[in-house]
Scaffold this motif. Structure first.
Motif, PDB file in Angstrom:
ATOM      1  N   ARG A 160      -4.229  76.305  97.361  1.00  0.00           N
ATOM      2  CA  ARG A 160      -2.663  75.907  97.153  1.00  0.00           C
ATOM      3  C   ARG A 160      -2.195  76.778  95.500  1.00  0.00           C
ATOM      4  NH1 ARG A 160      -1.229  72.581 100.369  1.00  0.00           N
ATOM      5  NH2 ARG A 160      -2.291  71.594 101.686  1.00  0.00           N
ATOM      6  N   LEU A 161      -3.455  76.814  94.673  1.00  0.00           N
ATOM      7  CA  LEU A 161      -2.490  77.139  92.997  1.00  0.00           C
ATOM      8  C   LEU A 161      -2.456  78.926  93.048  1.00  0.00           C
ATOM      9  CD1 LEU A 161      -3.020  76.315  90.067  1.00  0.00           C
ATOM     10  CD2 LEU A 161      -5.388  77.945  90.567  1.00  0.00           C
ATOM     11  N   ARG A 162      -3.321  79.430  94.073  1.00  0.00           N
ATOM     12  CA  ARG A 162      -2.056  81.217  94.404  1.00  0.00           C
ATOM     13  C   ARG A 162      -0.956  80.849  95.211  1.00  0.00           C
ATOM     14  NH1 ARG A 162      -6.108  84.885  94.891  1.00  0.00           N
ATOM     15  NH2 ARG A 162      -4.169  86.086  95.413  1.00  0.00           N
ATOM     16  N   MET A 163      -0.936  79.948  95.553  1.00  0.00           N
ATOM     17  CA  MET A 163       0.268  80.003  96.762  1.00  0.00           C
ATOM     18  C   MET A 163       1.780  79.411  95.587  1.00  0.00           C
ATOM     19  SD  MET A 163      -0.556  77.325  99.885  1.00  0.00           S
ATOM     20  CE  MET A 163      -1.646  78.162 101.550  1.00  0.00           C
ATOM     21  N   ILE A 164       1.157  78.727  94.149  1.00  0.00           N
ATOM     22  CA  ILE A 164       2.190  78.633  93.776  1.00  0.00           C
ATOM     23  C   ILE A 164       3.308  79.301  93.435  1.00  0.00           C
ATOM     24  CG2 ILE A 164       2.825  78.106  91.300  1.00  0.00           C
ATOM     25  CD1 ILE A 164       0.679  75.587  91.320  1.00  0.00           C
ATOM     26  N   PRO A 165       2.689  80.133  92.465  1.00  0.00           N
ATOM     27  CA  PRO A 165       3.333  82.110  92.322  1.00  0.00           C
ATOM     28  C   PRO A 165       4.494  82.675  93.085  1.00  0.00           C
ATOM     29  CG  PRO A 165       1.558  82.273  92.159  1.00  0.00           C
ATOM     30  CD  PRO A 165       1.157  81.169  92.108  1.00  0.00           C
ATOM     31  N   THR A 166       3.694  83.002  94.392  1.00  0.00           N
ATOM     32  CA  THR A 166       4.365  82.736  95.749  1.00  0.00           C
ATOM     33  C   THR A 166       5.596  82.772  96.233  1.00  0.00           C
ATOM     34  OG1 THR A 166       1.818  84.270  96.438  1.00  0.00           O
ATOM     35  CG2 THR A 166       3.779  83.939  97.684  1.00  0.00           C
ATOM     36  N   LEU A 167       5.392  81.194  96.092  1.00  0.00           N
ATOM     37  CA  LEU A 167       6.654  80.593  96.742  1.00  0.00           C
ATOM     38  C   LEU A 167       7.512  80.225  95.339  1.00  0.00           C
ATOM     39  CD1 LEU A 167       4.698  77.475  98.564  1.00  0.00           C
ATOM     40  CD2 LEU A 167       5.747  79.220  99.157  1.00  0.00           C
ATOM     41  N   LEU A 168       7.265  80.148  94.431  1.00  0.00           N
ATOM     42  CA  LEU A 168       8.480  80.311  93.336  1.00  0.00           C
ATOM     43  C   LEU A 168       8.738  81.558  93.439  1.00  0.00           C
ATOM     44  CD1 LEU A 168       6.567  78.542  90.061  1.00  0.00           C
ATOM     45  CD2 LEU A 168       7.946  77.398  91.493  1.00  0.00           C
ATOM     46  N   TRP A 169       8.173  82.862  93.689  1.00  0.00           N
ATOM     47  CA  TRP A 169       9.208  83.924  93.599  1.00  0.00           C
ATOM     48  C   TRP A 169      10.044  83.928  94.945  1.00  0.00           C
ATOM     49  CZ3 TRP A 169      10.640  88.127  90.947  1.00  0.00           C
ATOM     50  CH2 TRP A 169      10.868  88.967  91.853  1.00  0.00           C
ATOM     51  N   ASP A 170       9.447  83.227  96.203  1.00  0.00           N
ATOM     52  CA  ASP A 170      10.279  83.500  97.161  1.00  0.00           C
ATOM     53  C   ASP A 170      11.359  82.733  96.979  1.00  0.00           C
ATOM     54  OD1 ASP A 170      10.070  84.875 100.506  1.00  0.00           O
ATOM     55  OD2 ASP A 170       9.900  82.887 100.600  1.00  0.00           O
ATOM     56  N   ALA A 171      11.444  81.726  95.897  1.00  0.00           N
ATOM     57  CA  ALA A 171      12.519  80.410  96.551  1.00  0.00           C
ATOM     58  C   ALA A 171      13.139  80.720  95.106  1.00  0.00           C
ATOM     59  CB  ALA A 171      11.580  79.460  95.901  1.00  0.00           C
ATOM     60  N   ARG A 172      13.332  82.463  94.418  1.00  0.00           N
ATOM     61  CA  ARG A 172      13.765  81.797  93.065  1.00  0.00           C
ATOM     62  C   ARG A 172      15.371  82.250  93.041  1.00  0.00           C
ATOM     63  NH1 ARG A 172      11.869  87.232  95.385  1.00  0.00           N
ATOM     64  NH2 ARG A 172      13.675  88.446  96.345  1.00  0.00           N
ATOM     65  N   PHE A 173      15.873  82.847  94.078  1.00  0.00           N
ATOM     66  CA  PHE A 173      17.366  82.454  93.688  1.00  0.00           C
ATOM     67  C   PHE A 173      18.189  80.845  93.925  1.00  0.00           C
ATOM     68  CE2 PHE A 173      17.213  86.602  96.583  1.00  0.00           C
ATOM     69  CZ  PHE A 173      17.512  87.580  95.486  1.00  0.00           C
ATOM     70  N   GLY A 174      17.151  80.284  94.887  1.00  0.00           N
ATOM     71  CA  GLY A 174      17.405  79.506  94.370  1.00  0.00           C
ATOM     72  C   GLY A 174      17.716  78.017  93.660  1.00  0.00           C
ATOM     73  N   LEU A 175      15.970  78.995  92.887  1.00  0.00           N
ATOM     74  CA  LEU A 175      15.819  77.921  91.352  1.00  0.00           C
ATOM     75  C   LEU A 175      16.476  78.709  90.165  1.00  0.00           C
ATOM     76  CD1 LEU A 175      11.695  78.596  92.364  1.00  0.00           C
ATOM     77  CD2 LEU A 175      13.104  76.440  92.175  1.00  0.00           C
ATOM     78  N   LEU A 176      16.938  79.729  90.390  1.00  0.00           N
ATOM     79  CA  LEU A 176      18.203  80.706  89.491  1.00  0.00           C
ATOM     80  C   LEU A 176      19.177  79.441  89.135  1.00  0.00           C
ATOM     81  CD1 LEU A 176      17.844  84.381  89.433  1.00  0.00           C
ATOM     82  CD2 LEU A 176      17.476  83.305  87.961  1.00  0.00           C
ATOM     83  N   THR A 177      19.862  79.058  90.489  1.00  0.00           N
ATOM     84  CA  THR A 177      21.011  77.808  89.812  1.00  0.00           C
ATOM     85  C   THR A 177      20.156  76.730  89.707  1.00  0.00           C
ATOM     86  OG1 THR A 177      21.495  79.562  92.083  1.00  0.00           O
ATOM     87  CG2 THR A 177      22.332  77.151  91.840  1.00  0.00           C
ATOM     88  N   VAL A 178      19.230  76.367  89.858  1.00  0.00           N
ATOM     89  CA  VAL A 178      18.475  75.161  89.764  1.00  0.00           C
ATOM     90  C   VAL A 178      18.531  75.281  87.910  1.00  0.00           C
ATOM     91  CG1 VAL A 178      16.680  73.323  89.209  1.00  0.00           C
ATOM     92  CG2 VAL A 178      17.080  74.327  91.811  1.00  0.00           C
ATOM     93  N   ILE A 179      18.162  76.204  87.537  1.00  0.00           N
ATOM     94  CA  ILE A 179      17.518  76.334  86.129  1.00  0.00           C
ATOM     95  C   ILE A 179      19.755  76.534  85.012  1.00  0.00           C
ATOM     96  CG2 ILE A 179      17.457  77.693  83.988  1.00  0.00           C
ATOM     97  CD1 ILE A 179      15.064  78.750  85.963  1.00  0.00           C
ATOM     98  N   LEU A 180      20.178  76.741  85.731  1.00  0.00           N
ATOM     99  CA  LEU A 180      21.227  77.085  85.581  1.00  0.00           C
ATOM    100  C   LEU A 180      22.507  75.807  85.296  1.00  0.00           C
ATOM    101  CD1 LEU A 180      22.985  80.304  87.180  1.00  0.00           C
ATOM    102  CD2 LEU A 180      22.849  80.376  84.756  1.00  0.00           C
ATOM    103  N   ALA A 181      22.097  75.433  86.556  1.00  0.00           N
ATOM    104  CA  ALA A 181      22.151  73.742  86.748  1.00  0.00           C
ATOM    105  C   ALA A 181      21.735  72.905  85.532  1.00  0.00           C
ATOM    106  CB  ALA A 181      21.781  72.640  87.661  1.00  0.00           C
TER     107      ALA A 181
END
Length: 234
Positions: free
Chosen positions: A141-162
């Motif tokens: 699960r620890l190794r999954m974190i960077p993988t999933l964050l990278w996969d969700a990068r477009f949505g997360l950029l929108t979140v950060i902009l919000a």
């Protein structure tokens, strides 16, 4: 007495002439908000991902608390930071009250729950979709974190902009902990309040136009990122 038309034209003149007082306020606003969003993102992205992947006693309580804190009244956040940083507070000896650092802390408290809660939702959705593939690769699960964050990068950029939009438009908390000191802690939102109360409508309008343009740009970038994600990911 200035009419609304005269005030608007004077405000445009201040912007186009790059008035030094106006520009210094805008730059301090950007500095404080960007620093707050950066710190909040570094904490909340892995926190949100961890909440999405791990199950532990009290997890639902943490999720409910994060969701509730998304609507935290800014003046309450400002009051809490004020109590922490005041001379009688536990961190009073640091001398941070009425400094840009105190304003950053207040904005981090406001932005962090937003980014963390929305990150959890996006990572949880991705994990449920790709759980079998990730498990077949033997990822912890620890190794999954960077993988999933990278996969969700477009949505997360929108979140950060919000989150940045929330921070840049904040007035209550930063006024309480910053004090609205000229040349030290005076940002766009607090300046608009002050200049309007003084009757200096051109400066208030100039700052309002810039703030509105900034918010519009943030929304435009978020929309472009969303459209790009749809095209790339189908």
């Amino acid at each position: 007495m200035l009419t609304s038309d005269n005030a608007f034209s004077t405000a445009l003149t201040l912007i186009l002439s790059m008035d030094s007082a106006l520009i210094s306020i805008v730059m301090l606003s950007l500095q404080v908000s960007l620093m707050a969003v950066l710190i909040a993102s570094l904490i909340s992205l892995p926190l949100g991902a961890a909440l999405a992947l791990w199950r532990f006693p009290g997890r639902n309580v943490v999720i409910v608390a994060l969701n509730a804190l998304m609507g935290l009244p800014p003046v309450v956040a400002g009051l809490c930071v004020y109590l922490l940083l005041s001379r009688a507070g536990p961190l009073g000896e640091w001398g941070l009250l009425f400094t840009p650092t105190a304003m950053v802390i207040a904005q981090v408290i406001l932005v962090l729950p937003i980014i963390a809660a929305l990150t959890r939702q996006q990572v949880e959705a991705l994990h449920s979709e790709y759980a079998e593939q990730l498990n077949s690769l033997g990822l912890t699960r620890l190794r999954m974190i960077p993988t999933l964050l990278w996969d969700a990068r477009f949505g997360l950029l929108t979140v950060i902009l919000a989150g940045f939009g929330r921070a840049s438009a904040e007035v209550g908390a930063v006024m309480i902990v910053g004090g609205n000191i000229d040349g030290v802690t005076r940002v766009m939102t607090t300046s608009i309040v002050l200049e309007t109360s003084k009757g200096n409508l051109p400066m208030a309008l100039g700052l309002g136009i810039i703030l509105l343009a900034l918010v519009t740009m943030i929304n435009a970038i978020a929309h472009m990122i969303g459209e790009t994600a749809k095209r790339r990911l189908g």
